[in-house]
Scaffold this active site. Structure first.
Site, short mmCIF file in Angstrom:
data_model
loop_
_atom_site.label_atom_id
_atom_site.label_comp_id
_atom_site.label_asym_id
_atom_site.label_seq_id
_atom_site.Cartn_x
_atom_site.Cartn_y
_atom_site.Cartn_z
N GLY A 1 0.81 -1.22 0.00
CA GLY A 1 0.00 0.00 0.00
C GLY A 1 0.84 1.27 0.00
O GLY A 1 0.38 2.32 -0.46
N GLU B 1 2.58 -8.26 -1.84
CA GLU B 1 1.36 -8.88 -1.29
C GLU B 1 1.29 -10.38 -1.57
O GLU B 1 0.74 -11.14 -0.77
CB GLU B 1 0.11 -8.20 -1.86
CG GLU B 1 -0.19 -6.83 -1.27
CD GLU B 1 0.50 -5.67 -1.99
OE1 GLU B 1 1.45 -5.93 -2.77
OE2 GLU B 1 0.11 -4.52 -1.77
N1 CAA Z 1 2.02 -3.84 8.62
C1 CAA Z 1 2.17 -3.91 9.95
N2 CAA Z 1 3.36 -3.82 10.56
C2 CAA Z 1 4.45 -3.69 9.79
C3 CAA Z 1 4.37 -3.62 8.41
C4 CAA Z 1 3.07 -3.69 7.81
N3 CAA Z 1 2.87 -3.60 6.49
N4 CAA Z 1 5.62 -3.48 7.89
C5 CAA Z 1 6.44 -3.46 8.95
N5 CAA Z 1 5.75 -3.59 10.10
C6 CAA Z 1 6.28 -3.61 11.46
C7 CAA Z 1 6.96 -4.92 11.79
O1 CAA Z 1 6.00 -5.90 12.16
C8 CAA Z 1 7.86 -4.51 12.91
O2 CAA Z 1 7.08 -4.40 14.08
P1 CAA Z 1 7.70 -4.98 15.49
O3 CAA Z 1 8.92 -4.16 15.72
O4 CAA Z 1 6.59 -4.76 16.45
O5 CAA Z 1 8.01 -6.43 15.21
C9 CAA Z 1 8.27 -3.09 12.54
O6 CAA Z 1 7.30 -2.65 11.58
C10 CAA Z 1 9.62 -3.03 11.87
O7 CAA Z 1 9.63 -3.97 10.81
P2 CAA Z 1 10.75 -5.08 10.63
O8 CAA Z 1 11.31 -5.49 11.95
O9 CAA Z 1 10.20 -6.15 9.76
O10 CAA Z 1 11.86 -4.21 9.86
P3 CAA Z 1 12.91 -4.73 8.79
O11 CAA Z 1 13.78 -3.56 8.54
O12 CAA Z 1 13.52 -6.01 9.21
O13 CAA Z 1 12.05 -5.05 7.47
C11 CAA Z 1 10.38 -4.59 5.79
C12 CAA Z 1 11.38 -4.01 6.82
C13 CAA Z 1 11.13 -5.30 4.67
C14 CAA Z 1 9.60 -3.42 5.23
C15 CAA Z 1 9.44 -5.59 6.48
O14 CAA Z 1 8.91 -5.00 7.66
C16 CAA Z 1 8.28 -6.04 5.65
O15 CAA Z 1 8.44 -6.90 4.80
N6 CAA Z 1 7.08 -5.48 5.91
C17 CAA Z 1 5.86 -5.88 5.24
C18 CAA Z 1 5.80 -5.36 3.81
C19 CAA Z 1 4.52 -5.84 3.16
O16 CAA Z 1 4.26 -6.99 3.01
N7 CAA Z 1 3.67 -4.88 2.72
C20 CAA Z 1 2.40 -5.18 2.09
C21 CAA Z 1 1.29 -5.13 3.11
S1 CAA Z 1 -0.29 -5.67 2.48
C22 CAA Z 1 -0.86 -4.36 1.55
O17 CAA Z 1 -0.25 -3.32 1.53
C23 CAA Z 1 -2.16 -4.58 0.82
C24 CAA Z 1 -2.55 -3.49 -0.11
O18 CAA Z 1 -2.55 -3.67 -1.31
C25 CAA Z 1 -3.00 -2.19 0.34
#
Ligand code: CAA
Length: 257
Positions: free
Chosen positions: A108, A131
């Site tokens: 998003g 996603e």
């Molecule tokens: N939603 C909720 N929480 C999230 C998040 C998300 N999309 N992305 C990161 N966070 C949170 C993590 O859970 C973590 O929380 P905690 O410290 O409480 O564990 C915090 O943010 C920091 O994240 P990381 O420890 O994972 O940080 P990193 O530097 O190791 O990795 C990252 C960074 C690669 C961005 C990884 O966090 C990640 O892969 N995030 C998810 C990305 C994702 O899948 N996005 C798509 C979401 S679905 C969507 O967006 C649908 C749509 O079409 C609208």
């Protein structure tokens, strides 16, 4: 200015600067953040002292996507009836919106950047639609806007494999208009905003609308375009004559101007 929980809004020389601020989750977008974002955007749109708007995040993340935790427990019925991830309100903003992207713009977050009118990116920016790794698919326009912004091949690659694009590739592919060093991102976005805000507002707004018309091709856009043309007819003498004639119960005499 009203205080927001998940963002900051300030006005700098006719530019509304919105900074998403939910650092503990890399600006993951939950309903509250989106509501605040829409409210801040609408406020800037309505303010005659503002001519352009910037949306930015932190150095580490523009936004890492929709809030996964908030969605994890939804079933189909809740997702559908709650119409989750309906971010269409952003499309109704009529002043130019610049995305200033540093770090992660994923899911998003990437889709939000794609909704903006132009994207300026820091060299650290990473764009992706991961996603598929969550067992879902992009739901905020990613499968529609990414192929238009880059190409079908790159969009398929990114959406199907979750491969990320760095800033340079994104610029080369056409998603990003300018790439700058991380320390210059804020100033570069502001400079673009000030330049736009220094132009005539109606001309800027019509340019935005016209380019979007070329870029989008849905019924919605056609209807909006139609309405704008409809509005411009109120500048003609024939509209005055036609309506006056109706009121006077006579046939109009049109003069084609
Ligand atoms: N939603 C909720 N929480 C999230 C998040 C998300 N999309 N992305 C990161 N966070 C949170 C993590 O859970 C973590 O929380 P905690 O410290 O409480 O564990 C915090 O943010 C920091 O994240 P990381 O420890 O994972 O940080 P990193 O530097 O190791 O990795 C990252 C960074 C690669 C961005 C990884 O966090 C990640 O892969 N995030 C998810 C990305 C994702 O899948 N996005 C798509 C979401 S679905 C969507 O967006 C649908 C749509 O079409 C609208």
């Amino acid at each position: 200015m009203t205080a927001y929980r998940y963002l900051r809004l300030e006005v700098v020389e006719r530019v509304g600067v919105i900074q998403m601020n939910r650092p503990q989750v890399l600006n993951a977008i939950n309903d509250e953040l989106m509501q605040e974002l829409v409210s801040a955007l609408r406020r800037c749109d309505a303010d005659p002292e503002i001519g352009a708007i910037i949306i930015g995040g932190s150095e580490k993340a523009f936004a890492a996507g929709a809030d996964i935790g908030a969605m994890a427990q939804y079933g189909f019925v809740e997702a559908f009836t709650g119409n989750i991830i309906d971010w269409q309100a952003i499309r109704e903003i009529r002043k130019p919106v610049i995305a200033a992207v540093s770090g992660y713009a994923l899911g998003g977050g990437c889709e939000l950047a794609l909704m903006c009118d132009l994207v300026v990116a820091s060299e650290t920016a990473q764009f992706g639609l991961p996603e598929v790794t969550l067992g879902i698919m992009p739901g905020a326009g990613g499968t529609q806007r990414l192929p238009r912004a880059v190409s079908k091949a790159k969009a398929m690659d990114m959406c199907l494999t979750a491969r990320r694009m760095d800033a340079r590739e994104a610029e080369h592919a056409g998603l990003v208009s300018r790439v700058v060093p991380p320390e210059d991102l804020h100033d570069a976005a502001l400079e673009i905003g000030k330049t736009i805000a220094g132009k005539s507002l109606p001309s800027v707004m019509m340019i935005k609308e016209a380019i979007n018309q070329a870029y989008e091709s849905s019924l919605n856009d056609g209807l909006r375009f139609e309405r704008r043309l409809f509005h411009s007819l109120f500048a003609t003498e024939d509209q005055k004559e036609g309506m006056r004639a109706f009121e006077e119960r006579r046939l109009p005499v049109f003069r084609n101007r």
